[in-house]
Design a protein around this motif. Structure first.
Motif, PDB file in Angstrom:
ATOM      1  N   PHE A   1       0.840  -1.192   0.000  1.00 35.15           N
ATOM      2  CA  PHE A   1       0.000   0.000   0.000  1.00 35.15           C
ATOM      3  C   PHE A   1       0.876   1.243   0.000  1.00 35.15           C
ATOM      4  O   PHE A   1       2.011   1.228   0.481  1.00 35.15           O
ATOM      5  CB  PHE A   1      -0.913  -0.018   1.235  1.00 35.15           C
ATOM      6  CG  PHE A   1      -1.960   1.048   1.226  1.00 35.15           C
ATOM      7  CD1 PHE A   1      -2.892   1.121   0.206  1.00 35.15           C
ATOM      8  CD2 PHE A   1      -2.017   1.989   2.244  1.00 35.15           C
ATOM      9  CE1 PHE A   1      -3.872   2.100   0.194  1.00 35.15           C
ATOM     10  CE2 PHE A   1      -2.995   2.975   2.249  1.00 35.15           C
ATOM     11  CZ  PHE A   1      -3.919   3.036   1.218  1.00 35.15           C
ATOM     12  N   VAL A   2       0.348   2.322  -0.518  1.00 29.47           N
ATOM     13  CA  VAL A   2       1.133   3.542  -0.719  1.00 29.47           C
ATOM     14  C   VAL A   2       1.703   4.090   0.588  1.00 29.47           C
ATOM     15  O   VAL A   2       2.783   4.699   0.593  1.00 29.47           O
ATOM     16  CB  VAL A   2       0.276   4.608  -1.433  1.00 29.47           C
ATOM     17  CG1 VAL A   2      -0.925   5.002  -0.585  1.00 29.47           C
ATOM     18  CG2 VAL A   2       1.097   5.819  -1.808  1.00 29.47           C
ATOM     19  N   SER A   3       1.044   3.864   1.713  1.00 28.78           N
ATOM     20  CA  SER A   3       1.534   4.411   2.983  1.00 28.78           C
ATOM     21  C   SER A   3       2.906   3.870   3.354  1.00 28.78           C
ATOM     22  O   SER A   3       3.690   4.560   4.014  1.00 28.78           O
ATOM     23  CB  SER A   3       0.546   4.103   4.113  1.00 28.78           C
ATOM     24  OG  SER A   3      -0.681   4.772   3.911  1.00 28.78           O
TER      25      SER A   3
ATOM     26  N   PHE B   1      -9.198  -7.315  -6.832  1.00 28.76           N
ATOM     27  CA  PHE B   1      -7.742  -7.482  -6.910  1.00 28.76           C
ATOM     28  C   PHE B   1      -7.113  -6.586  -5.866  1.00 28.76           C
ATOM     29  O   PHE B   1      -7.806  -5.940  -5.071  1.00 28.76           O
ATOM     30  CB  PHE B   1      -7.222  -7.209  -8.320  1.00 28.76           C
ATOM     31  CG  PHE B   1      -7.513  -5.840  -8.868  1.00 28.76           C
ATOM     32  CD1 PHE B   1      -6.699  -4.761  -8.568  1.00 28.76           C
ATOM     33  CD2 PHE B   1      -8.596  -5.622  -9.724  1.00 28.76           C
ATOM     34  CE1 PHE B   1      -6.948  -3.499  -9.082  1.00 28.76           C
ATOM     35  CE2 PHE B   1      -8.866  -4.372 -10.248  1.00 28.76           C
ATOM     36  CZ  PHE B   1      -8.041  -3.310  -9.921  1.00 28.76           C
ATOM     37  N   HIS B   2      -5.792  -6.520  -5.845  1.00 34.26           N
ATOM     38  CA  HIS B   2      -5.143  -5.764  -4.777  1.00 34.26           C
ATOM     39  C   HIS B   2      -4.247  -4.690  -5.373  1.00 34.26           C
ATOM     40  O   HIS B   2      -4.600  -4.058  -6.346  1.00 34.26           O
ATOM     41  CB  HIS B   2      -4.391  -6.701  -3.829  1.00 34.26           C
ATOM     42  CG  HIS B   2      -4.434  -6.239  -2.410  1.00 34.26           C
ATOM     43  ND1 HIS B   2      -3.966  -6.979  -1.356  1.00 34.26           N
ATOM     44  CD2 HIS B   2      -4.918  -5.090  -1.850  1.00 34.26           C
ATOM     45  CE1 HIS B   2      -4.139  -6.327  -0.217  1.00 34.26           C
ATOM     46  NE2 HIS B   2      -4.705  -5.180  -0.493  1.00 34.26           N
ATOM     47  N   TYR B   3      -3.060  -4.489  -4.779  1.00 33.26           N
ATOM     48  CA  TYR B   3      -2.222  -3.343  -5.123  1.00 33.26           C
ATOM     49  C   TYR B   3      -1.784  -3.323  -6.588  1.00 33.26           C
ATOM     50  O   TYR B   3      -1.441  -4.362  -7.157  1.00 33.26           O
ATOM     51  CB  TYR B   3      -0.958  -3.330  -4.270  1.00 33.26           C
ATOM     52  CG  TYR B   3      -1.146  -3.580  -2.818  1.00 33.26           C
ATOM     53  CD1 TYR B   3      -1.944  -2.755  -2.035  1.00 33.26           C
ATOM     54  CD2 TYR B   3      -0.510  -4.656  -2.201  1.00 33.26           C
ATOM     55  CE1 TYR B   3      -2.096  -2.992  -0.672  1.00 33.26           C
ATOM     56  CE2 TYR B   3      -0.655  -4.892  -0.846  1.00 33.26           C
ATOM     57  CZ  TYR B   3      -1.452  -4.058  -0.085  1.00 33.26           C
ATOM     58  OH  TYR B   3      -1.597  -4.305   1.245  1.00 33.26           O
ATOM     59  N   LEU B   4      -1.735  -2.118  -7.134  1.00 35.85           N
ATOM     60  CA  LEU B   4      -0.946  -1.895  -8.338  1.00 35.85           C
ATOM     61  C   LEU B   4       0.476  -1.631  -7.865  1.00 35.85           C
ATOM     62  O   LEU B   4       0.685  -0.793  -6.984  1.00 35.85           O
ATOM     63  CB  LEU B   4      -1.469  -0.679  -9.114  1.00 35.85           C
ATOM     64  CG  LEU B   4      -2.874  -0.802  -9.696  1.00 35.85           C
ATOM     65  CD1 LEU B   4      -3.285   0.522 -10.334  1.00 35.85           C
ATOM     66  CD2 LEU B   4      -2.938  -1.924 -10.719  1.00 35.85           C
TER      67      LEU B   4
ATOM     68  N   LEU C   1       3.790  -0.198  -6.818  1.00 33.72           N
ATOM     69  CA  LEU C   1       4.046   1.226  -6.649  1.00 33.72           C
ATOM     70  C   LEU C   1       5.053   1.770  -7.653  1.00 33.72           C
ATOM     71  O   LEU C   1       4.974   2.947  -8.031  1.00 33.72           O
ATOM     72  CB  LEU C   1       4.532   1.504  -5.219  1.00 33.72           C
ATOM     73  CG  LEU C   1       3.519   1.229  -4.101  1.00 33.72           C
ATOM     74  CD1 LEU C   1       4.128   1.584  -2.746  1.00 33.72           C
ATOM     75  CD2 LEU C   1       2.226   1.998  -4.312  1.00 33.72           C
ATOM     76  N   HIS C   2       5.988   0.953  -8.094  1.00 27.38           N
ATOM     77  CA  HIS C   2       6.993   1.469  -9.028  1.00 27.38           C
ATOM     78  C   HIS C   2       6.407   1.809 -10.391  1.00 27.38           C
ATOM     79  O   HIS C   2       7.023   2.516 -11.180  1.00 27.38           O
ATOM     80  CB  HIS C   2       8.165   0.495  -9.175  1.00 27.38           C
ATOM     81  CG  HIS C   2       7.848  -0.738  -9.965  1.00 27.38           C
ATOM     82  ND1 HIS C   2       7.168  -1.807  -9.434  1.00 27.38           N
ATOM     83  CD2 HIS C   2       8.122  -1.082 -11.257  1.00 27.38           C
ATOM     84  CE1 HIS C   2       7.032  -2.754 -10.347  1.00 27.38           C
ATOM     85  NE2 HIS C   2       7.602  -2.341 -11.457  1.00 27.38           N
ATOM     86  N   SER C   3       5.192   1.305 -10.670  1.00 25.49           N
ATOM     87  CA  SER C   3       4.555   1.574 -11.958  1.00 25.49           C
ATOM     88  C   SER C   3       3.671   2.822 -11.931  1.00 25.49           C
ATOM     89  O   SER C   3       3.128   3.220 -12.955  1.00 25.49           O
ATOM     90  CB  SER C   3       3.701   0.375 -12.378  1.00 25.49           C
ATOM     91  OG  SER C   3       2.610   0.188 -11.480  1.00 25.49           O
ATOM     92  N   THR C   4       3.533   3.439 -10.761  1.00 25.45           N
ATOM     93  CA  THR C   4       2.645   4.588 -10.614  1.00 25.45           C
ATOM     94  C   THR C   4       3.384   5.899 -10.899  1.00 25.45           C
ATOM     95  O   THR C   4       4.618   5.950 -10.926  1.00 25.45           O
ATOM     96  CB  THR C   4       2.070   4.653  -9.195  1.00 25.45           C
ATOM     97  OG1 THR C   4       3.148   4.893  -8.263  1.00 25.45           O
ATOM     98  CG2 THR C   4       1.372   3.339  -8.840  1.00 25.45           C
ATOM     99  N   LYS C   5       2.609   6.966 -11.091  1.00 31.57           N
ATOM    100  CA  LYS C   5       3.198   8.279 -11.377  1.00 31.57           C
ATOM    101  C   LYS C   5       4.112   8.734 -10.248  1.00 31.57           C
ATOM    102  O   LYS C   5       5.255   9.147 -10.482  1.00 31.57           O
ATOM    103  CB  LYS C   5       2.084   9.297 -11.609  1.00 31.57           C
ATOM    104  CG  LYS C   5       2.579  10.712 -11.890  1.00 31.57           C
ATOM    105  CD  LYS C   5       1.406  11.668 -12.096  1.00 31.57           C
ATOM    106  CE  LYS C   5       1.911  13.086 -12.320  1.00 31.57           C
ATOM    107  NZ  LYS C   5       0.768  14.045 -12.503  1.00 31.57           N
TER     108      LYS C   5
ATOM    109  N   SER D   1       1.049  -9.861  -9.383  1.00 30.12           N
ATOM    110  CA  SER D   1      -0.017  -8.967  -8.928  1.00 30.12           C
ATOM    111  C   SER D   1      -1.195  -8.971  -9.887  1.00 30.12           C
ATOM    112  O   SER D   1      -2.345  -8.769  -9.480  1.00 30.12           O
ATOM    113  CB  SER D   1       0.509  -7.538  -8.761  1.00 30.12           C
ATOM    114  OG  SER D   1       0.794  -6.936 -10.020  1.00 30.12           O
ATOM    115  N   GLU D   2      -0.931  -9.209 -11.173  1.00 30.20           N
ATOM    116  CA  GLU D   2      -2.000  -9.207 -12.176  1.00 30.20           C
ATOM    117  C   GLU D   2      -2.836 -10.478 -12.157  1.00 30.20           C
ATOM    118  O   GLU D   2      -3.906 -10.526 -12.772  1.00 30.20           O
ATOM    119  CB  GLU D   2      -1.391  -9.016 -13.572  1.00 30.20           C
ATOM    120  CG  GLU D   2      -0.823  -7.614 -13.787  1.00 30.20           C
ATOM    121  CD  GLU D   2      -0.202  -7.440 -15.157  1.00 30.20           C
ATOM    122  OE1 GLU D   2       0.060  -8.480 -15.834  1.00 30.20           O
ATOM    123  OE2 GLU D   2       0.028  -6.292 -15.563  1.00 30.20           O
ATOM    124  N   LYS D   3      -2.384 -11.479 -11.441  1.00 36.69           N
ATOM    125  CA  LYS D   3      -3.116 -12.750 -11.368  1.00 36.69           C
ATOM    126  C   LYS D   3      -3.984 -12.873 -10.130  1.00 36.69           C
ATOM    127  O   LYS D   3      -4.886 -13.708 -10.074  1.00 36.69           O
ATOM    128  CB  LYS D   3      -2.116 -13.924 -11.372  1.00 36.69           C
ATOM    129  CG  LYS D   3      -1.192 -13.990 -12.574  1.00 36.69           C
ATOM    130  CD  LYS D   3      -0.148 -15.085 -12.349  1.00 36.69           C
ATOM    131  CE  LYS D   3       0.868 -15.134 -13.472  1.00 36.69           C
ATOM    132  NZ  LYS D   3       1.919 -16.167 -13.206  1.00 36.69           N
TER     133      LYS D   3
END
Length: 390
Positions: A89-91, A327-330, A332-336, A355-357
């Motif tokens: 999570f982002v936190s 689903f769960h987290y995207l 974080l390294h792929s985010t803006k 994560s995509e599965k």
């Protein structure tokens, strides 16, 4: 004629209610002590200390606050680096980015979805200050290896144990192993403080006094109430990081019933696993992996499909039948923001692909048999179609 289950909507989560929440909230109101560090807060902290064998537990308004306190306590400064998984999570990242740190992500293990402990050491530089393992789904990371690496390189370990209350690694409570740790009592967790809530666990005594100061807006107010100083004043940086007594009273009702909640969730988790094991043997799904060294808390039950397309079809199918699966987290390294404040060390062999599965199934305290049976029924219908299509 339609089955009555056809009309039943099954949420992904339902916050736990044990029965004493309202009476404890009324007791808190009657006490005329609604700000932080009241009697219920002290009882919660004592419970956490005894249950986890940590030196000090401090309630916070959220797990995010606990992580931010940890970043302050280890004196994160601009230019420091902090190693963690991107699948979180982002936190977990934000707490250190706020202090100016650069986040260094390393890959996860495909079995537990936890940080790959074998990738950590290669990511260490002279600027590295800390390692933040995230105990995904309440399953412990390989903490012996992580602590050994940290010791050799003089690094701090901060456990993101947001999902790990009542879980263990080699007989030790998650949150009691690193120098510091953070728990979450958000409404999606096994135990909640009425929607939001968290706790900072302190396993290194040198941090205790300053932690109390930081969460009391930078004052030595705690020492004043203990009679250690005749007046309190501003002595350090800090913020307002105390939950209200209303939150603490709700949480204490949950902690009193922690064993009951834990057993209830584990029973559902184990049934999911038993009923779905045949489909794993047919290789249409993968089920969670629990290492022998870990005792988990049934925080979530997830399964993994072969690809993101099948997962999307499954989520859509379940939604059509009034069952919410998510689903769960995207990563974080792929985010803006991730691209601005972090770098990924090494290859992303598993973080993105795994994560995509992954999809999470409904699981909550006092889930009715009707709700559970409806989920299983439609799960098996969908998975049987996958088997037949092979």
């Amino acid at each position: 004629m339609q089955n009555k289950l056809d009309f039943l909507a099954v949420p992904f989560n339902r916050p736990p209610v044990t029965g004493n929440e309202l009476s404890y909230i009324m007791n808190a109101i009657a006490s005329n002590k609604l700000s932080g560090d009241g009697p219920f807060a002290k009882r919660c902290e004592s419970w956490l200390e005894q249950k986890t064998n940590t030196k000090k537990a401090l309630l916070t308004p959220s797990c995010t606050h606990a992580l931010e306190m940890a970043a302050l306590l280890i004196n994160i400064k601009p230019g420091d680096e902090v190693i963690m998984p991107s699948y979180t999570f982002v936190s977990t990242a934000n707490a250190f980015v706020l202090r100016g740190a650069k986040i260094v992500f390393v890959d996860i293990r495909p079995d537990t979805m936890n940080i790959d402990e074998t990738k950590i050491e290669a990511a260490i530089t002279p600027r590295t200050k800390a390692i933040v393992p995230v105990h995904y789904a309440g399953v412990g990371c390989e903490m012996d290896t992580i602590m050994e690496i940290a010791s050799r390189h003089n690094l701090y370990v901060i456990e993101d144990a947001a999902q790990g209350v009542m879980s263990e690694y080699k007989g030790k409570s998650l949150g009691s192993i690193g120098h510091l740790a953070a728990f979450s009592f958000h409404e999606t967790k096994n135990y909640t403080a009425g929607g939001e809530g968290g706790a900072l666990l302190i396993n290194d005594s040198k941090f205790i006094e300053r932690a109390e100061i930081l969460r009391e807006k930078g004052t030595n107010r705690s020492n004043f109430f203990r009679g250690m100083v005749d007046k309190y004043t501003w002595v350090d940086i800090g913020s307002s990081m105390l939950p209200s007594e209303i939150q603490a009273s709700y949480l204490f009702a949950q902690l009193e019933s922690a064993d009951k909640i834990n057993l209830d969730r584990l029973e559902r988790w184990n049934t999911y696993y038993k009923e779905l094991k045949a489909y794993q043997e047919e290789r249409v799904i993968q089920l969670p992996v629990i290492p022998e060294s870990c005792q988990h808390n049934a925080h979530m039950f997830y399964l993994k499909f072969s690809d993101i397309q099948t997962r999307s079809q499954f989520i859509s199918y379940m939604k059509q039948n009034d069952i919410l699966t998510v689903f769960h987290y995207l990563p974080l390294h792929s985010t803006k923001a991730g691209q601005s404040h972090s770098r990924f060390h090494g290859e992303d062999n598993y973080t993105t692909s795994e994560s995509e599965k992954l999809v999470r199934l409904p699981l909550y305290f006092n889930m009715s048999d009707e709700e559970f049976n409806k989920v299983l029924h439609h799960l098996e219908l969908f998975l049987t179609q996958l088997v037949e299509a092979k």
